[in-house]
Every structure is written in structure tokens, then in C-alpha cells.
Design a protein around this motif. Structure first.
Motif, mmCIF file in Angstrom:
data_model
loop_
_atom_site.group_PDB
_atom_site.id
_atom_site.type_symbol
_atom_site.label_atom_id
_atom_site.label_comp_id
_atom_site.label_asym_id
_atom_site.label_seq_id
_atom_site.Cartn_x
_atom_site.Cartn_y
_atom_site.Cartn_z
ATOM 1 N N LEU A 1 0.778 -1.179 0.178
ATOM 2 C CA LEU A 1 0.091 -0.116 0.034
ATOM 3 C C LEU A 1 0.817 1.258 -0.106
ATOM 4 O O LEU A 1 0.476 2.122 -0.534
ATOM 5 C CB LEU A 1 -0.812 -0.097 1.323
ATOM 6 C CG LEU A 1 -1.640 -1.202 1.425
ATOM 7 C CD1 LEU A 1 -2.761 -1.265 2.809
ATOM 8 C CD2 LEU A 1 -2.776 -1.281 0.165
ATOM 9 N N ALA A 2 1.828 1.019 0.886
ATOM 10 C CA ALA A 2 2.735 2.322 0.738
ATOM 11 C C ALA A 2 4.248 1.709 1.384
ATOM 12 O O ALA A 2 4.393 0.592 1.960
ATOM 13 C CB ALA A 2 2.165 3.399 1.853
ATOM 14 N N PRO A 3 5.360 2.392 1.325
ATOM 15 C CA PRO A 3 6.501 2.006 1.876
ATOM 16 C C PRO A 3 6.513 1.420 3.503
ATOM 17 O O PRO A 3 5.628 1.951 4.447
ATOM 18 C CB PRO A 3 7.483 3.250 1.970
ATOM 19 C CG PRO A 3 6.786 3.969 0.751
ATOM 20 C CD PRO A 3 5.395 4.025 0.781
ATOM 21 N N LEU B 1 0.206 -6.014 7.256
ATOM 22 C CA LEU B 1 1.899 -6.012 7.910
ATOM 23 C C LEU B 1 2.534 -4.800 7.976
ATOM 24 O O LEU B 1 2.269 -3.788 7.119
ATOM 25 C CB LEU B 1 2.547 -7.222 6.694
ATOM 26 C CG LEU B 1 2.338 -8.554 7.030
ATOM 27 C CD1 LEU B 1 1.089 -9.008 6.563
ATOM 28 C CD2 LEU B 1 3.474 -9.360 6.003
ATOM 29 N N VAL B 2 3.050 -4.466 9.153
ATOM 30 C CA VAL B 2 3.929 -3.350 9.330
ATOM 31 C C VAL B 2 5.423 -3.621 9.371
ATOM 32 O O VAL B 2 5.713 -4.419 9.982
ATOM 33 C CB VAL B 2 3.524 -2.448 10.497
ATOM 34 C CG1 VAL B 2 4.596 -1.407 10.726
ATOM 35 C CG2 VAL B 2 2.244 -1.857 10.250
ATOM 36 N N GLU B 3 6.430 -2.908 8.385
ATOM 37 C CA GLU B 3 7.635 -3.589 8.340
ATOM 38 C C GLU B 3 8.493 -2.335 8.843
ATOM 39 O O GLU B 3 8.233 -1.176 8.337
ATOM 40 C CB GLU B 3 7.878 -3.843 6.930
ATOM 41 C CG GLU B 3 9.469 -4.265 6.936
ATOM 42 C CD GLU B 3 9.818 -4.616 5.494
ATOM 43 O OE1 GLU B 3 10.875 -5.549 5.371
ATOM 44 O OE2 GLU B 3 9.253 -4.016 4.461
ATOM 45 N N THR B 4 9.764 -2.765 9.735
ATOM 46 C CA THR B 4 10.522 -1.921 10.051
ATOM 47 C C THR B 4 11.791 -2.684 10.111
ATOM 48 O O THR B 4 11.571 -3.709 9.957
ATOM 49 C CB THR B 4 10.257 -1.221 11.677
ATOM 50 O OG1 THR B 4 10.542 -2.355 12.577
ATOM 51 C CG2 THR B 4 8.933 -0.671 11.945
ATOM 52 N N PRO B 5 12.891 -2.038 10.296
ATOM 53 C CA PRO B 5 14.153 -2.871 10.312
ATOM 54 C C PRO B 5 14.279 -3.933 11.320
ATOM 55 O O PRO B 5 14.864 -4.933 11.301
ATOM 56 C CB PRO B 5 15.405 -1.668 10.621
ATOM 57 C CG PRO B 5 14.628 -0.446 9.976
ATOM 58 C CD PRO B 5 13.160 -0.515 10.340
#
Length: 237
Positions: free
Chosen positions: A3-5, A19-23
Motif C-alpha cells: 500500500l505504501a512503504p 503487515l507493518v515493516e521496520t528494520p
């Protein structure tokens, strides 16, 4: 689907999870239906990630089409599953009120039932253990998700505000595709325990100012939380 970065959706406009992605890893918001497991694995692979990168699942409430693959993640991969204390028993398969009479169109209803059956909805997998959360909690998970109490659809319904991706995940606090009628656009969700309370709870979303409003059923809404709330309130009238 990106949907977006750093922000992804799995599933479809019928039933979805995010899903939310971070390092540091991945936070999953809702777990859709058991058969969405394959979608989860495939989406993670497309991101260059794996199930080992999932740090937690946050459920917006304890209904079967949101619990989905959460217990499998917990049991097989040690992933904690967070749910509001008032919905903890519901997420474990406890009783829920019988819904009132629902508006429906036969085509939309059959489509929802068929999709649910294909994704394992006839045999929900309830949670055996949960981590209980409360209004205002900021969880130690990727994206630092914040819990917003949204009682009405169920006693422990919540929204999940993730400033890092400018998104608020609303579960069944509202819908943008009514699963029983096929109507599209922001509106009250069906199968709601206390409809008037659910509408009143929408005001708690406004301070987020989120651009993305992401329901469990229907297309992602990118027009801002104020517009989404106003549309639902108008539809309720």
C-alpha cells in the motif's frame, strides 16, 4: 500487496490483514482466516522476509475472521498475540452475542461465504494464550502500535494506530465493503454487538489524523480519518 512503504495488505476486499515493516521486524495487524497463512508466507517472501521476522500479532477484536492464523504463529513460531482484555475470551472461542437482523443481498452473502470456506473459515482456530492490552497502551513491537479502545462491534474492539506508516487499523470499527450487501464505501460494519456505541467510538480515531484508514473488510481508505468517520456517521443516519 504494498500500500505504501513499509505497509502491506494480505487477503482481499472480502477479508484482509496487514503487515507493518521496520528494520526490527514485522507487526501483523489481524490474522484474517486460517487459509490466509499461505498469503502471509508469500507476502513475507516478496519482502525478503520470513516468519522468523514476525514479532507480534495485534488483533482488533476476537472474531473468527480476524483470529485466523494467529494461533498457528503463536504455537509454531512463538509469536505473541495481543488482544484487548475485554475480547480475550472471545479470541479463545468464548461466547458472543447473537447478532440482530442483518441487511443482505444473496449474491454478496454467497460470495462472502464461498470466500470464507476457501480460506478455512468453517474451522476457526481459536487462541490458547493471549497477551491482554488496554486503551492507550503502546506496544513494544515494530512501528510502536498504539491501542485505541473502540467498543461497540465487540466489548474489546480496538483500533491500532501506527504513526510510522500514517495508518490506523480499524478492524470492524467500520467497513468499506459490506460483506452481506456488497455496498462499498465507509459505513457501519455488520454483526456489531452495540451499533450505537460503535458509532460513538469513532470519535476516538480523529486525534490520530491518519491518512490511511484500514478496515478488516473492504478497500483501504486513503482519504483521511476525518473523512472516513464523517462518511460512516452519515451512512448510519
Amino acid at each position: 500487496m504494498e500500500l505504501a512503504p513499509n505497509l502491506r495488505r494480505i487477503g482481499s476486499d472480502v477479508v484482509s490483514a496487514y503487515l507493518v515493516e521496520t528494520p526490527e521486524g514485522i507487526t501483523v495487524i489481524d490474522a484474517a482466516l486460517p487459509g490466509h497463512w499461505r498469503d502471509l508466507v508469500a507476502e513475507l517472501a516478496s519482502m525478503g522476509r520470513s516468519l522468523d521476522d514476525v514479532r507480534g500479532v495485534v488483533l482488533t477484536h476476537g472474531d473468527s475472521d480476524h483470529v485466523g492464523f494467529a494461533e498457528r504463529l503463536r504455537r509454531e513460531h512463538g509469536v505473541p498475540v495481543y488482544v484487548h482484555a475485554a475480547d480475550a475470551e472471545r479470541a479463545k472461542g468464548g461466547p458472543k452475542p447473537k447478532g440482530g437482523k442483518q441487511r443482505m443481498r444473496i449474491g454478496a452473502l454467497l460470495g462472502f461465504v464461498a470466500y470464507s470456506l476457501r480460506k478455512g473459515g468453517a474451522r476457526p482456530v481459536w487462541l490458547q494464550e493471549v497477551v491482554e492490552v488496554h486503551d492507550g497502551d503502546v506496544l513494544d513491537l515494530p512501528g510502536a502500535p498504539q491501542v485505541i479502545a473502540m467498543p461497540g462491534h465487540s466489548p474489546g474492539s480496538i483500533a491500532v494506530w501506527v504513526p510510522a506508516v500514517d495508518a490506523v487499523f480499524v478492524g470492524d470499527g467500520l467497513t468499506t465493503r459490506h460483506v452481506l450487501t456488497g455496498a462499498v464505501g465507509p459505513a457501519p460494519a455488520p454483526f456489531t454487538d452495540e451499533p450505537a456505541q460503535a458509532i460513538a467510538s469513532l470519535g476516538a480515531l480523529l486525534p490520530t489524523g491518519a491518512t490511511w484508514v484500514l478496515p478488516g473488510h473492504g478497500a483501504p481508505f486513503h482519504g483521511g480519518v476525518a473523512a472516513a468517520v464523517a462518511a460512516v456517521e452519515a451512512a448510519a443516519r
